[in-house]
Motif scaffolding. Structure first.
Motif, PDB file in Angstrom:
ATOM      1  N   LEU A 160       4.482  -5.157   7.692  1.00  0.00           N
ATOM      2  CA  LEU A 160       5.609  -4.446   7.108  1.00  0.00           C
ATOM      3  C   LEU A 160       5.177  -3.339   6.139  1.00  0.00           C
ATOM      4  CD1 LEU A 160       8.768  -4.515   6.749  1.00  0.00           C
ATOM      5  CD2 LEU A 160       8.344  -6.012   4.800  1.00  0.00           C
ATOM      6  N   ASN A 161       4.205  -3.637   5.289  1.00  0.00           N
ATOM      7  CA  ASN A 161       3.849  -2.681   4.243  1.00  0.00           C
ATOM      8  C   ASN A 161       2.933  -1.571   4.737  1.00  0.00           C
ATOM      9  OD1 ASN A 161       5.163  -4.095   1.948  1.00  0.00           O
ATOM     10  ND2 ASN A 161       3.776  -5.724   2.586  1.00  0.00           N
ATOM     11  N   TRP A 162       2.118  -1.865   5.752  1.00  0.00           N
ATOM     12  CA  TRP A 162       1.182  -0.862   6.262  1.00  0.00           C
ATOM     13  C   TRP A 162       1.741  -0.048   7.422  1.00  0.00           C
ATOM     14  CZ3 TRP A 162      -3.395  -4.816   6.693  1.00  0.00           C
ATOM     15  CH2 TRP A 162      -3.878  -5.101   5.408  1.00  0.00           C
ATOM     16  N   ASN A 163       2.816  -0.541   8.032  1.00  0.00           N
ATOM     17  CA  ASN A 163       3.393   0.122   9.200  1.00  0.00           C
ATOM     18  C   ASN A 163       2.385   0.229  10.340  1.00  0.00           C
ATOM     19  OD1 ASN A 163       5.418   1.413  10.696  1.00  0.00           O
ATOM     20  ND2 ASN A 163       4.727   3.443  10.046  1.00  0.00           N
ATOM     21  N   ILE A 164       1.599  -0.828  10.533  1.00  0.00           N
ATOM     22  CA  ILE A 164       0.675  -0.905  11.666  1.00  0.00           C
ATOM     23  C   ILE A 164       0.729  -2.321  12.231  1.00  0.00           C
ATOM     24  CG2 ILE A 164      -0.904   0.871  10.822  1.00  0.00           C
ATOM     25  CD1 ILE A 164      -2.762  -1.392   9.890  1.00  0.00           C
ATOM     26  N   THR A 176      19.965   3.756  -0.181  1.00  0.00           N
ATOM     27  CA  THR A 176      20.872   2.649   0.080  1.00  0.00           C
ATOM     28  C   THR A 176      20.271   1.773   1.168  1.00  0.00           C
ATOM     29  OG1 THR A 176      22.796   3.957  -0.504  1.00  0.00           O
ATOM     30  CG2 THR A 176      23.177   2.004   0.835  1.00  0.00           C
ATOM     31  N   ILE A 177      20.156   0.490   0.912  1.00  0.00           N
ATOM     32  CA  ILE A 177      19.650  -0.466   1.881  1.00  0.00           C
ATOM     33  C   ILE A 177      20.835  -1.234   2.447  1.00  0.00           C
ATOM     34  CG2 ILE A 177      18.188  -2.488   2.227  1.00  0.00           C
ATOM     35  CD1 ILE A 177      16.606   0.015   1.696  1.00  0.00           C
ATOM     36  N   SER A 178      20.919  -1.291   3.764  1.00  0.00           N
ATOM     37  CA  SER A 178      22.037  -1.996   4.387  1.00  0.00           C
ATOM     38  C   SER A 178      21.948  -3.482   4.081  1.00  0.00           C
ATOM     39  CB  SER A 178      22.037  -1.755   5.899  1.00  0.00           C
ATOM     40  OG  SER A 178      20.844  -2.247   6.477  1.00  0.00           O
ATOM     41  N   LYS A 179      23.076  -4.134   4.018  1.00  0.00           N
ATOM     42  CA  LYS A 179      23.159  -5.570   3.754  1.00  0.00           C
ATOM     43  C   LYS A 179      23.805  -6.261   4.948  1.00  0.00           C
ATOM     44  CE  LYS A 179      23.739  -4.805  -1.229  1.00  0.00           C
ATOM     45  NZ  LYS A 179      24.620  -5.060  -2.392  1.00  0.00           N
ATOM     46  N   PRO A 180      23.357  -7.465   5.262  1.00  0.00           N
ATOM     47  CA  PRO A 180      22.257  -8.183   4.622  1.00  0.00           C
ATOM     48  C   PRO A 180      20.908  -7.548   4.954  1.00  0.00           C
ATOM     49  CG  PRO A 180      22.989  -9.388   6.543  1.00  0.00           C
ATOM     50  CD  PRO A 180      23.952  -8.249   6.368  1.00  0.00           C
ATOM     51  N   PHE A 181      20.009  -7.544   3.991  1.00  0.00           N
ATOM     52  CA  PHE A 181      18.726  -6.885   4.128  1.00  0.00           C
ATOM     53  C   PHE A 181      17.677  -7.899   4.587  1.00  0.00           C
ATOM     54  CE2 PHE A 181      14.887  -5.015   1.837  1.00  0.00           C
ATOM     55  CZ  PHE A 181      14.653  -4.078   2.832  1.00  0.00           C
ATOM     56  N   THR A 240       9.441   0.029   3.482  1.00  0.00           N
ATOM     57  CA  THR A 240       9.088   0.794   4.676  1.00  0.00           C
ATOM     58  C   THR A 240      10.307   1.356   5.378  1.00  0.00           C
ATOM     59  OG1 THR A 240       9.114  -1.203   6.030  1.00  0.00           O
ATOM     60  CG2 THR A 240       7.021  -0.570   5.045  1.00  0.00           C
ATOM     61  N   GLU A 241      11.442   0.678   5.261  1.00  0.00           N
ATOM     62  CA  GLU A 241      12.630   1.137   5.971  1.00  0.00           C
ATOM     63  C   GLU A 241      13.077   2.518   5.515  1.00  0.00           C
ATOM     64  OE1 GLU A 241      12.105  -1.853   4.880  1.00  0.00           O
ATOM     65  OE2 GLU A 241      12.770  -3.352   6.332  1.00  0.00           O
ATOM     66  N   CYS A 242      12.725   2.888   4.275  1.00  0.00           N
ATOM     67  CA  CYS A 242      13.107   4.219   3.803  1.00  0.00           C
ATOM     68  C   CYS A 242      11.911   5.077   3.433  1.00  0.00           C
ATOM     69  CB  CYS A 242      14.060   4.107   2.613  1.00  0.00           C
ATOM     70  SG  CYS A 242      13.302   3.329   1.174  1.00  0.00           S
ATOM     71  N   ALA A 243      10.678   4.536   3.624  1.00  0.00           N
ATOM     72  CA  ALA A 243       9.446   5.280   3.341  1.00  0.00           C
ATOM     73  C   ALA A 243       9.422   5.804   1.914  1.00  0.00           C
ATOM     74  CB  ALA A 243       9.267   6.418   4.339  1.00  0.00           C
ATOM     75  N   CYS A 244       9.699   4.932   0.944  1.00  0.00           N
ATOM     76  CA  CYS A 244       9.774   5.393  -0.431  1.00  0.00           C
ATOM     77  C   CYS A 244       9.551   4.233  -1.387  1.00  0.00           C
ATOM     78  CB  CYS A 244      11.139   6.006  -0.717  1.00  0.00           C
ATOM     79  SG  CYS A 244      12.477   4.817  -0.500  1.00  0.00           S
ATOM     80  N   VAL A 245       9.331   4.581  -2.634  1.00  0.00           N
ATOM     81  CA  VAL A 245       9.406   3.613  -3.725  1.00  0.00           C
ATOM     82  C   VAL A 245      10.721   3.906  -4.434  1.00  0.00           C
ATOM     83  CG1 VAL A 245       8.361   2.781  -5.849  1.00  0.00           C
ATOM     84  CG2 VAL A 245       6.916   3.506  -3.940  1.00  0.00           C
ATOM     85  N   PRO A 246      11.726   3.064  -4.287  1.00  0.00           N
ATOM     86  CA  PRO A 246      13.068   3.429  -4.771  1.00  0.00           C
ATOM     87  C   PRO A 246      13.115   3.826  -6.230  1.00  0.00           C
ATOM     88  CG  PRO A 246      13.174   1.522  -3.330  1.00  0.00           C
ATOM     89  CD  PRO A 246      11.725   1.808  -3.537  1.00  0.00           C
ATOM     90  N   ALA A 247      12.364   3.144  -7.106  1.00  0.00           N
ATOM     91  CA  ALA A 247      12.458   3.456  -8.534  1.00  0.00           C
ATOM     92  C   ALA A 247      11.951   4.856  -8.855  1.00  0.00           C
ATOM     93  CB  ALA A 247      11.681   2.421  -9.345  1.00  0.00           C
ATOM     94  N   ALA A 248      11.165   5.420  -7.939  1.00  0.00           N
ATOM     95  CA  ALA A 248      10.621   6.757  -8.171  1.00  0.00           C
ATOM     96  C   ALA A 248      11.349   7.814  -7.356  1.00  0.00           C
ATOM     97  CB  ALA A 248       9.139   6.775  -7.830  1.00  0.00           C
ATOM     98  N   THR A 306       0.842  -1.186   0.000  1.00  0.00           N
ATOM     99  CA  THR A 306       0.000   0.000   0.000  1.00  0.00           C
ATOM    100  C   THR A 306       0.877   1.235   0.000  1.00  0.00           C
ATOM    101  OG1 THR A 306      -1.659   1.229   1.245  1.00  0.00           O
ATOM    102  CG2 THR A 306      -0.123  -0.064   2.531  1.00  0.00           C
ATOM    103  N   ALA A 307       0.448   2.257  -0.700  1.00  0.00           N
ATOM    104  CA  ALA A 307       1.259   3.460  -0.846  1.00  0.00           C
ATOM    105  C   ALA A 307       0.964   4.465   0.256  1.00  0.00           C
ATOM    106  CB  ALA A 307       1.014   4.091  -2.216  1.00  0.00           C
ATOM    107  N   ARG A 308       0.828   3.944   1.486  1.00  0.00           N
ATOM    108  CA  ARG A 308       0.640   4.844   2.607  1.00  0.00           C
ATOM    109  C   ARG A 308       1.998   5.250   3.161  1.00  0.00           C
ATOM    110  NH1 ARG A 308      -3.894   5.237   5.152  1.00  0.00           N
ATOM    111  NH2 ARG A 308      -3.022   5.176   7.240  1.00  0.00           N
ATOM    112  N   ARG A 309       2.042   6.420   3.768  1.00  0.00           N
ATOM    113  CA  ARG A 309       3.282   6.879   4.384  1.00  0.00           C
ATOM    114  C   ARG A 309       3.728   5.879   5.441  1.00  0.00           C
ATOM    115  NH1 ARG A 309       4.712   9.353   8.953  1.00  0.00           N
ATOM    116  NH2 ARG A 309       2.561   9.501   9.623  1.00  0.00           N
ATOM    117  N   ALA A 310       4.995   5.551   5.427  1.00  0.00           N
ATOM    118  CA  ALA A 310       5.511   4.571   6.381  1.00  0.00           C
ATOM    119  C   ALA A 310       6.753   5.123   7.047  1.00  0.00           C
ATOM    120  CB  ALA A 310       5.838   3.262   5.676  1.00  0.00           C
TER     121      ALA A 310
END
Length: 686
Positions: free
Chosen positions: A535-539, A201-206, A187-195, A9-13
């Motif tokens: 994870l995706n809804w942040n609730i 940058t996502i830390s590894k291991p993710f 959710t870890e960065c509150a974004c859609v990376p491609a946009a 879901t494209a809700r703020r996270a």
């Protein structure tokens, strides 16, 4: 269940706060359970207090009569003697304690030990553990020494080859991999990376997960209650640390012998496991069908690296501790017509399109696969195909993709008394038109997806029952999940410690499932330490949650007699996804005779249009407002779009007063989108 895409879901996270709840700290007790409904007295030993026996990390008295009646006793490592370090409690995903039973475990370094006192006579143990992955993935092996009363030493060779998954669904074994789906919501960065410019940058291991595995060991002789089993990590171990979660101990009966049968040895099977025995199994099955005999598989380890096709046959082993059918995963070039790129050990009925199989009876053996990654097109399950009028009883299944995946239509299968552990995906899934079937008294632990599921894709599952099963620590999704269908029942089960993106019990209109019709009965289940972070809804989810994504849910759903204990967030959630919140609703669900003991937030979180009624729902130790009623988020002057009906007898509450207060009815808006978590005390007798 298999997923082709994560529903997002494209809700703020925002990044979730780490759950630092106090775990279920069990006091030492002189009452220990010997299976569901069985108890006996233990006495203090000369070496210290009596052993603490638990069920799903709880005092057994809290779950009497629920879950599987098993022949082993569970002892959590954090309650045993140790010179190691207790880790946890923690309910944040991607941590070792979060995936441990009871959310705590013991971490050992070389030279350290944990010691358990046997609560009753035993000659066999199961150890649930975790050791590190190899730096570049793929796992390592390391020794663990086992001694009883300081006597002769046995060595278990632990492995992390079947653990440690990373990244996004369907996950990878490579800890250094880049994002599998860089256009997905993160959710870890509150974004859609491609946009986003620049891409984060996502830390590894993710997102490391699926840390644990387990092994069984016959001790070679019978030991008495009060004897001491010590697990120690030898100096010089190549594992920097070894985490011990728990020890199960039991008295295994002698091997079962059947003299008049089609014995696989007579057809060339190799009990040493050095040669492939698949052809010998095929010959024994063909002979048994001609002579109307059963197939008998004596003690031994038999190498089988493909499916054994079964129809109108009975196959018995000597007992699942003695008869082990084990195979490696084999790459297929070209892929099979069904899309599989691998095959492996498994017993399969004929495909439903070919008429399926009938009168198949499998019992008394273990199936050990070699599945180390999730490929959803692969048919590398322990049991598969379609099997009508059949029974699966007393198997031990591990390291397959799914323990039992049935593709119907098919009818009248009985799945009973099995142990299904360490799966990459589900333990069991009724998929497409499975009817009049029962799954009862099975023990499930450490699945990579739903523990037990009914998925009515294209054709409804109907008149099925999941009864008296125990499901522990699914690392993704739900303990028990029902996706559409008609006239199904979930009863008398025990579900504990779901980790992420799911919860204890779930009814969902999703994954293209047929609508719920007729009735769904969810009765007399206990769910403990559930209500996970989505994870995706942040609730936070509910210990039980009902979800309208693909269509409205309007069937007769009744939840009666359930107990929701120590829920991380809510006890009950009714929800729809944000993008369809104005399209679908959940109506007329009835909750009756429910006990809620401890929630981090609310008793009910309503995030959908619709209605539910409540009768004799007693609650205590509730962290937030009793009903978090957001409806479908329109907040109209008429109130919430979700109506609550009070049918009486709804007592108790928590920090904010009665959970079902008069001013909250019938549809007063009491919406707190992300209420703070208040850690409840450990569950106690009602």
């Amino acid at each position: 269940m298999s997923r082709s895409i994560i529903e997002v879901t494209a809700r703020r996270a925002t990044r979730p706060a780490r759950w630092a709840a106090a775990g279920t700290a069990l006091a030492l007790t002189l009452l220990v359970a010997g299976g569901a409904g069985t108890a006996y007295a233990a006495t203090k030993t000369q070496h210290g207090p009596a052993p603490v026996v638990t069920r799903a990390g709880l005092d057994p008295s809290l779950v009497t009569g629920r879950g599987a009646a098993v022949d082993f006793l569970e002892q959590e490592a954090e309650n045993a003697r140790t010179n190691g370090t207790v880790i946890g409690p923690d309910r944040a995903a991607y941590t070792l304690p979060s995936e441990a039973s009871g959310r705590r475990a013991v971490k050992l370094t070389p030279g350290q030990y944990v010691e358990f006192t046997l609560p009753r006579t035993a000659n066999a143990i199961t150890v649930r553990y975790s050791i590190p992955d190899a730096p570049n993935g793929g796992g390592i092996t390391a020794p663990l020494h086992v001694t009883v009363n300081g006597g002769s030493k046995k060595t278990m060779t632990l492995t992390s080859q079947y653990a440690w998954l990373y990244n996004q669904y369907p996950f990878t074994n490579d800890p250094n991999a880049d994002l599998l789906h860089p256009d997905w919501w993160i959710t870890e960065c509150a974004c859609v990376p491609a946009a986003t410019t620049p891409a984060p940058t996502i830390s590894k291991p993710f997102r490391p997960m699926h840390f644990y595995d387990e092994q069984r060991l016959l001790l070679g002789q019978t030991y008495r209650a009060g004897d001491r089993v010590r697990l120690s990590v030898p100096p010089g171990s190549n594992a920097a640390w070894t985490v011990i979660d728990l020890l199960d101990s039991q008295l295994v009966a002698p091997p079962r012998v059947r003299l008049i049968a089609a014995n696989v040895l007579a057809f060339g099977a190799d009990p040493t496991g050095r040669r492939d025995s698949a052809a010998a199994f095929d010959k024994a099955i063909a002979f048994a069908k001609l002579t109307h005999l059963k197939v008998y598989v004596p003690p031994g380890t038999y190498q089988v690296n493909r499916h054994i096709i079964v129809d109108d046959v009975t196959i018995e082993g000597a007992g699942n501790w003695y008869t082990i059918i084990k195979g490696r995963e084999v790459a297929l070039d070209p892929p099979a017509p069904d899309g599989s790129v691998h095959t492996g050990v498994g017993f399969y009925g004929r495909d439903a399109s070919a008429g399926g199989s009938d009168n198949v009876h499998l019992s008394g053996f273990a199936i050990e696969g070699d599945v180390r990654e999730r490929i959803d097109t692969d048919q590398v399950n322990g049991i598969g195909g379609a099997m009508s009028n059949s029974t699966i009883d007393g198997l031990h299944i591990r390291h397959t993709k799914v323990g039992l995946w049935f593709d119907g239509p098919m009818t009248n299968v009985r799945v009973t008394n099995n142990v299904i552990v360490d799966q990459i995906a589900d333990a069991l899934n009724f998929h497409i038109g499975v009817t009049n079937s029962v799954v009862s008294n099975n023990f499930v632990r450490n699945t990579g997806d739903d523990g037990l599921a009914m998925w009515s894709e294209t054709t409804s599952n109907a008149n099925n029952t999941f009864d008296h099963n125990t499901v522990q620590t699914p690392t993704l999704a739900n303990g028990i999940a029902i996706y559409g269908g008609r006239d199904n029942t979930v009863s008398n089960n025990l579900v504990a410690d779901p980790i992420r993106e799911g919860s204890g019990i779930h009814a969902g209109s999703r994954f293209g499932a047929e609508a719920f019709t007729g009735h769904l009965r969810i009765t007399n289940n206990t769910v403990v330490r559930a209500g996970t972070y989505e994870l995706n809804w942040n609730i936070g989810l509910g210990a039980i949650w009902i979800y309208a994504l693909d269509k409205s849910i309007e069937a007769d759903i009744q939840v009666v007699g359930d107990h929701y204990l120590d829920s991380t967030y809510n006890a009950i959630m009714m929800v729809s996804e944000w993008s369809v919140k104005d399209l679908y609703s959940i109506s007329g669900v009835r909750f009756k005779d429910i006990r809620v003991d401890g929630t981090g937030t609310s008793v009910l979180s309503a995030r959908v249009a619709g209605s539910a009624s409540f009768e004799n729902v007693d609650a205590r130790n509730i962290g937030a407002v009793g009903i978090n009623n957001c409806g479908s988020f329109h907040f109209t002057p008429a109130g919430s779009e979700f109506s609550v009906t009070d049918l009486g007898g709804n007592d108790g509450g928590g920090t904010t007063g009665p959970w079902l207060a008069a001013w909250e009815l019938p549809n007063t808006i009491t919406c707190d989108d992300r209420p703070p978590v208040v850690v409840p005390p450990a569950p106690a007798p009602w």
